[in-house]
Scaffold this motif. Structure first.
Motif, PDB file in Angstrom:
ATOM      1  N   LEU A 243       0.601  -1.636   0.000  1.00 17.51           N
ATOM      2  CA  LEU A 243       0.653   0.341   0.336  1.00 17.51           C
ATOM      3  C   LEU A 243       0.956   0.991   0.422  1.00 17.51           C
ATOM      4  N   ASN A 244       0.912   2.288  -0.889  1.00 19.33           N
ATOM      5  CA  ASN A 244       1.666   3.229  -1.149  1.00 19.33           C
ATOM      6  C   ASN A 244       0.489   3.979  -1.170  1.00 19.33           C
ATOM      7  N   MET A 245       0.176   4.700   0.394  1.00 23.33           N
ATOM      8  CA  MET A 245      -0.556   5.787   0.062  1.00 23.33           C
ATOM      9  C   MET A 245      -0.648   7.092  -0.858  1.00 23.33           C
ATOM     10  N   GLN A 246       0.752   7.177  -0.538  1.00 19.42           N
ATOM     11  CA  GLN A 246       1.028   9.014  -1.566  1.00 19.42           C
ATOM     12  C   GLN A 246       0.865   8.553  -2.909  1.00 19.42           C
ATOM     13  N   GLU A 247       1.298   7.572  -3.300  1.00 15.04           N
ATOM     14  CA  GLU A 247       0.862   7.257  -4.744  1.00 15.04           C
ATOM     15  C   GLU A 247      -0.430   6.658  -4.663  1.00 15.04           C
ATOM     16  N   ARG A 248      -1.221   7.149  -4.019  1.00 13.39           N
ATOM     17  CA  ARG A 248      -2.735   6.284  -4.063  1.00 13.39           C
ATOM     18  C   ARG A 248      -2.622   5.194  -4.844  1.00 13.39           C
ATOM     19  N   ILE A 249      -1.888   3.552  -4.199  1.00 21.16           N
ATOM     20  CA  ILE A 249      -1.803   2.605  -5.080  1.00 21.16           C
ATOM     21  C   ILE A 249      -2.130   1.076  -3.736  1.00 21.16           C
ATOM     22  N   MET A 250      -2.984  -0.001  -4.440  1.00 21.92           N
ATOM     23  CA  MET A 250      -2.557  -1.174  -3.586  1.00 21.92           C
ATOM     24  C   MET A 250      -2.626  -1.809  -4.250  1.00 21.92           C
ATOM     25  N   SER A 251      -0.931  -2.599  -4.442  1.00 19.35           N
ATOM     26  CA  SER A 251      -0.927  -3.638  -5.262  1.00 19.35           C
ATOM     27  C   SER A 251      -1.069  -4.872  -4.946  1.00 19.35           C
ATOM     28  N   MET A 252      -1.423  -6.218  -4.907  1.00 20.06           N
ATOM     29  CA  MET A 252      -1.521  -7.542  -4.135  1.00 20.06           C
ATOM     30  C   MET A 252      -1.451  -8.326  -5.021  1.00 20.06           C
ATOM     31  N   LYS A 253      -0.790  -9.819  -4.359  1.00 21.87           N
ATOM     32  CA  LYS A 253      -0.621 -10.836  -5.441  1.00 21.87           C
ATOM     33  C   LYS A 253      -1.393 -12.176  -4.315  1.00 21.87           C
ATOM     34  N   THR A 254      -2.170 -12.633  -4.300  1.00 22.00           N
ATOM     35  CA  THR A 254      -2.584 -13.746  -3.590  1.00 22.00           C
ATOM     36  C   THR A 254      -2.511 -15.352  -4.872  1.00 22.00           C
ATOM     37  N   ARG A 255      -1.949 -16.043  -4.014  1.00 24.61           N
ATOM     38  CA  ARG A 255      -2.397 -18.019  -4.138  1.00 24.61           C
ATOM     39  C   ARG A 255      -2.664 -18.349  -2.982  1.00 24.61           C
ATOM     40  N   CYS A 256      -2.976 -19.394  -3.646  1.00 23.71           N
ATOM     41  CA  CYS A 256      -3.833 -20.478  -3.030  1.00 23.71           C
ATOM     42  C   CYS A 256      -1.936 -21.791  -2.122  1.00 23.71           C
ATOM     43  N   LEU A 257      -2.418 -21.616  -0.795  1.00 21.56           N
ATOM     44  CA  LEU A 257      -1.143 -22.682  -0.244  1.00 21.56           C
ATOM     45  C   LEU A 257      -2.130 -24.233  -0.185  1.00 21.56           C
ATOM     46  N   THR A 258      -2.867 -24.629  -0.298  1.00 19.62           N
ATOM     47  CA  THR A 258      -3.492 -25.772  -0.726  1.00 19.62           C
ATOM     48  C   THR A 258      -3.805 -26.817  -2.295  1.00 19.62           C
ATOM     49  N   TRP A 259      -3.447 -27.597  -1.520  1.00 21.79           N
ATOM     50  CA  TRP A 259      -3.036 -28.226  -3.199  1.00 21.79           C
ATOM     51  C   TRP A 259      -1.937 -28.035  -3.911  1.00 21.79           C
ATOM     52  N   THR A 260      -0.569 -27.315  -3.898  1.00 22.95           N
ATOM     53  CA  THR A 260      -0.015 -26.464  -4.171  1.00 22.95           C
ATOM     54  C   THR A 260       0.898 -27.829  -5.037  1.00 22.95           C
TER      55      THR A 260
END
Length: 176
Positions: free
Chosen positions: A86-103
């Motif tokens: 979360l970059n409040m100064q640039e007003r951007i939030m980037s996210m990465k999500t991955r599954c931990l089950t059944w990898t």
């Protein structure tokens, strides 16, 4: 092979309100499949002000019972890891999500961004891209991927609807 899912929407609310609502989004009575979200790491880079969070979501297994006859699919909960910057100064939030089950059998990855809209600085743009790939399940690979694609498309739409409801509930009618 694999399947992909994409979502894009504009929330007619300021970035700060959208991010605050997102971080409180789950668990929620509006989505019964997400039963818990726990922040396991949070730190702020003092030089940039960027807030890094790593959260683990506990979700109910939504795979149909008929497919759960395969022993590896017979679990009650699925765990997802979400990392966000979360970059409040640039007003951007980037996210990465991955599954931990059944990898060993499946790869589920998602990248999302909340950012100030170019159209109106009081609005927030949301972009999400995800992919699912199943391996090692033989003839079930395609069936499981088709189920995953349908479920994720519905989930993306439902997630956007939940956000709209939360924003309206917390902040009233959107800025136009």
């Amino acid at each position: 092979m694999g399947v992909t899912v994409e979502a894009h929407t504009i929330y007619r609310y300021p970035f700060e309100q959208v991010v605050a609502s997102y971080l409180r989004k789950y668990p929620s009575p509006m989505e019964k499949h997400v039963t818990a979200v726990k922040t396991v790491e949070e730190k702020t880079d003092l030089s940039t002000g960027i807030i890094y969070r790593r959260r683990i979501a506990t979700c109910q297994n939504v795979i149909p019972q008929i497919l759960r006859k395969v022993s590896v699919l017979k679990v009650s909960d699925i765990y997802l890891e979400e990392e966000s910057w979360l970059n409040m100064q640039e007003r951007i939030m980037s996210m990465k999500t991955r599954c931990l089950t059944w990898t060993q059998y499946a790869s589920l990855q998602e990248e999302s961004v909340f950012r100030e809209s170019l159209e109106n600085p009081n609005w927030t743009e949301f972009i999400q891209k995800g992919s699912v790939s199943i391996k090692g399940a033989g003839l079930l690979n395609c069936l499981l991927e088709a189920f995953a694609q349908t479920f994720l498309n519905q989930g993306a739409k439902k997630g956007i609807t939940i956000m709209e409801s939360l924003l309206q509930e917390q902040f009233g009618s959107p800025f136009l």
